[in-house]
Design a protein around this motif. Sequence first.
Motif, PDB file in Angstrom:
ATOM      1  N   ALA A  11      -9.827  -6.382  -3.023  1.00  0.00           N
ATOM      2  CA  ALA A  11      -9.826  -5.566  -4.240  1.00  0.00           C
ATOM      3  C   ALA A  11     -10.329  -6.377  -5.436  1.00  0.00           C
ATOM      4  CB  ALA A  11      -8.416  -5.032  -4.504  1.00  0.00           C
ATOM      5  N   VAL A  12      -9.882  -7.601  -5.564  1.00  0.00           N
ATOM      6  CA  VAL A  12     -10.366  -8.475  -6.640  1.00  0.00           C
ATOM      7  C   VAL A  12     -11.866  -8.713  -6.498  1.00  0.00           C
ATOM      8  CG1 VAL A  12     -10.166 -10.777  -7.654  1.00  0.00           C
ATOM      9  CG2 VAL A  12      -8.111  -9.548  -6.936  1.00  0.00           C
ATOM     10  N   ARG A 125     -16.797   3.248 -10.399  1.00  0.00           N
ATOM     11  CA  ARG A 125     -17.274   2.746  -9.107  1.00  0.00           C
ATOM     12  C   ARG A 125     -16.265   1.785  -8.480  1.00  0.00           C
ATOM     13  NH1 ARG A 125     -22.255   2.222 -11.906  1.00  0.00           N
ATOM     14  NH2 ARG A 125     -22.182  -0.061 -11.769  1.00  0.00           N
ATOM     15  N   VAL A 126     -15.609   0.980  -9.357  1.00  0.00           N
ATOM     16  CA  VAL A 126     -14.581   0.059  -8.834  1.00  0.00           C
ATOM     17  C   VAL A 126     -13.439   0.848  -8.177  1.00  0.00           C
ATOM     18  CG1 VAL A 126     -12.824  -1.642  -9.477  1.00  0.00           C
ATOM     19  CG2 VAL A 126     -15.134  -1.791 -10.424  1.00  0.00           C
ATOM     20  N   LEU A 127     -13.010   1.927  -8.865  1.00  0.00           N
ATOM     21  CA  LEU A 127     -11.917   2.737  -8.305  1.00  0.00           C
ATOM     22  C   LEU A 127     -12.327   3.397  -7.003  1.00  0.00           C
ATOM     23  CD1 LEU A 127     -10.460   4.368 -11.553  1.00  0.00           C
ATOM     24  CD2 LEU A 127      -9.496   2.490 -10.207  1.00  0.00           C
ATOM     25  N   ALA A 131     -10.531   2.892  -3.563  1.00  0.00           N
ATOM     26  CA  ALA A 131     -10.085   4.024  -2.750  1.00  0.00           C
ATOM     27  C   ALA A 131     -10.581   3.885  -1.308  1.00  0.00           C
ATOM     28  CB  ALA A 131     -10.570   5.338  -3.363  1.00  0.00           C
ATOM     29  N   ALA A 132     -11.863   3.476  -1.176  1.00  0.00           N
ATOM     30  CA  ALA A 132     -12.388   3.264   0.175  1.00  0.00           C
ATOM     31  C   ALA A 132     -11.629   2.146   0.887  1.00  0.00           C
ATOM     32  CB  ALA A 132     -13.877   2.931   0.104  1.00  0.00           C
ATOM     33  N   CYS A 137      -7.493   0.477   4.762  1.00  0.00           N
ATOM     34  CA  CYS A 137      -6.196  -0.164   5.021  1.00  0.00           C
ATOM     35  C   CYS A 137      -5.223   0.808   5.686  1.00  0.00           C
ATOM     36  CB  CYS A 137      -5.599  -0.684   3.712  1.00  0.00           C
ATOM     37  SG  CYS A 137      -6.451  -2.129   3.047  1.00  0.00           S
ATOM     38  N   LEU A 138      -5.241   2.081   5.226  1.00  0.00           N
ATOM     39  CA  LEU A 138      -4.361   3.067   5.841  1.00  0.00           C
ATOM     40  C   LEU A 138      -4.744   3.320   7.296  1.00  0.00           C
ATOM     41  CD1 LEU A 138      -3.938   5.641   2.935  1.00  0.00           C
ATOM     42  CD2 LEU A 138      -2.274   3.965   3.766  1.00  0.00           C
ATOM     43  N   VAL A 139      -6.058   3.402   7.558  1.00  0.00           N
ATOM     44  CA  VAL A 139      -6.508   3.570   8.944  1.00  0.00           C
ATOM     45  C   VAL A 139      -6.048   2.385   9.792  1.00  0.00           C
ATOM     46  CG1 VAL A 139      -8.535   3.675  10.439  1.00  0.00           C
ATOM     47  CG2 VAL A 139      -8.447   5.055   8.366  1.00  0.00           C
ATOM     48  N   ALA A 140      -6.248   1.176   9.234  1.00  0.00           N
ATOM     49  CA  ALA A 140      -5.818  -0.016   9.971  1.00  0.00           C
ATOM     50  C   ALA A 140      -4.305  -0.023  10.172  1.00  0.00           C
ATOM     51  CB  ALA A 140      -6.262  -1.278   9.225  1.00  0.00           C
TER      52      ALA A 140
END
Length: 425
Positions: A11-12, A125-127, A131-132, A137-140
């Motif tokens: 994220a950073v 675009r950062v958000l 989100a992607a 992460c949720l899929v993982a």
Amino acid sequence: MALLLLAVPLAVAIRFTFLADERGELERDAMAAVVRVGPDFAAGDPVELPGSRGGVQYAVYDSNGSLRSGEGPSPADATVRQALSGRVAQASSGGELVVAVPISSGERVVGVVRASTSASTVWGRVLWGWAALLGLCLVALFAAVWVARRRARLLSTPLEALARTSLAIADGDLTARAAGSSIKEIDEVARAHNSMVERLARLLERERRFTANASHQLRTPLTGLQLGLESAMADPDADLRTALAEAAQQAHHLDHTIDEVLRLVITDDTAAAPAAAEPVADLLRAAEQRWHGVLARNGRRLDLLWEPETGRLCVPGRTTDQVLDVLLDNAHRHGVGTVTVNLRDLGTALAIDVRDEGSTALDAQAIFQRGTGAGTGIGLALAREMAEAAGARLALSGRAPTRFTLLLPLEEGASSGSPRPSAGG
């Protein structure tokens, strides 16, 4: 934890990358504007700025920091003043990303082109990137939970089955066994568990058999001892010494019975000491003494037949004694007519036939199974077990009339050697 350690740095990195990319785009746009404006604007030429790209705003400042054209703060901000020193300046202020590029003429800075865009566009675009990343992460996470639950089921299912098997065994089902699985360590536990249960089942079975065998074998001698003592007590003219001698003999027989039943129990795991050898004639006379009166009270005869030389041969005393008791008790309870005990020398073995005038409908195998027959179903099975423990054999050799044959092997050279007719093989 692994997702957090991976997602936070990502994220950073997404934020830094998107901001750096936007600043790079602004710098390229500002460079293009510098080329388009040129140093001649300082002499009073009109300023031509490029068209706006995606919300990018341009402004041109002279060397004094005054706004000459475009949209920008007036007077010049810190970013423009920093660019007037001769280097490209970048900053974030007032919700904008700003890049200022100096306009040079020779070795002198004659102006600055300022390019700016709203920071909200970049943060959008950062958000979206975050989100992607969150979606990945949720899929993982869901994939990890699915794999973890599947692996947990693979581990827990055989352990739960083992627990159910243990509860079934605790409830008395000694036939329950733990099933195998695909996990080596759990299979080792299941095998050890099954081995323990099998050993416990054998121990319990031996205990039950010992109890049944002891009660079966001790019932008749105890009854005889009790009847003898009660008879002596009821008859005032009875010879007490004779009664006591008979009681001592019965007690001695009881002691032999207990030893033989115990010897049968320990032969399962250890080599029991063989029974002492005794002349077979002595054993037959003792059996006659014990059973003659019992059969006579029911109006039945007991005949014992043997030749003197054969009677001197030695056989395992206690085993033969106990097997004879079982066979005579069986003839007494389930047979009819005269009971005949016939001793035969077969050369390498002695055969003792116990015959009565009755018949049996059971075959040669079923009659020796525990629980078979009209009685307790223990005696004949026990007699065969005791015979086999001593290296002998007991078989049903006739069904009408009923005849049982006990084969007792002789040590080499123990046979009398005299030719005798025999009635069986």
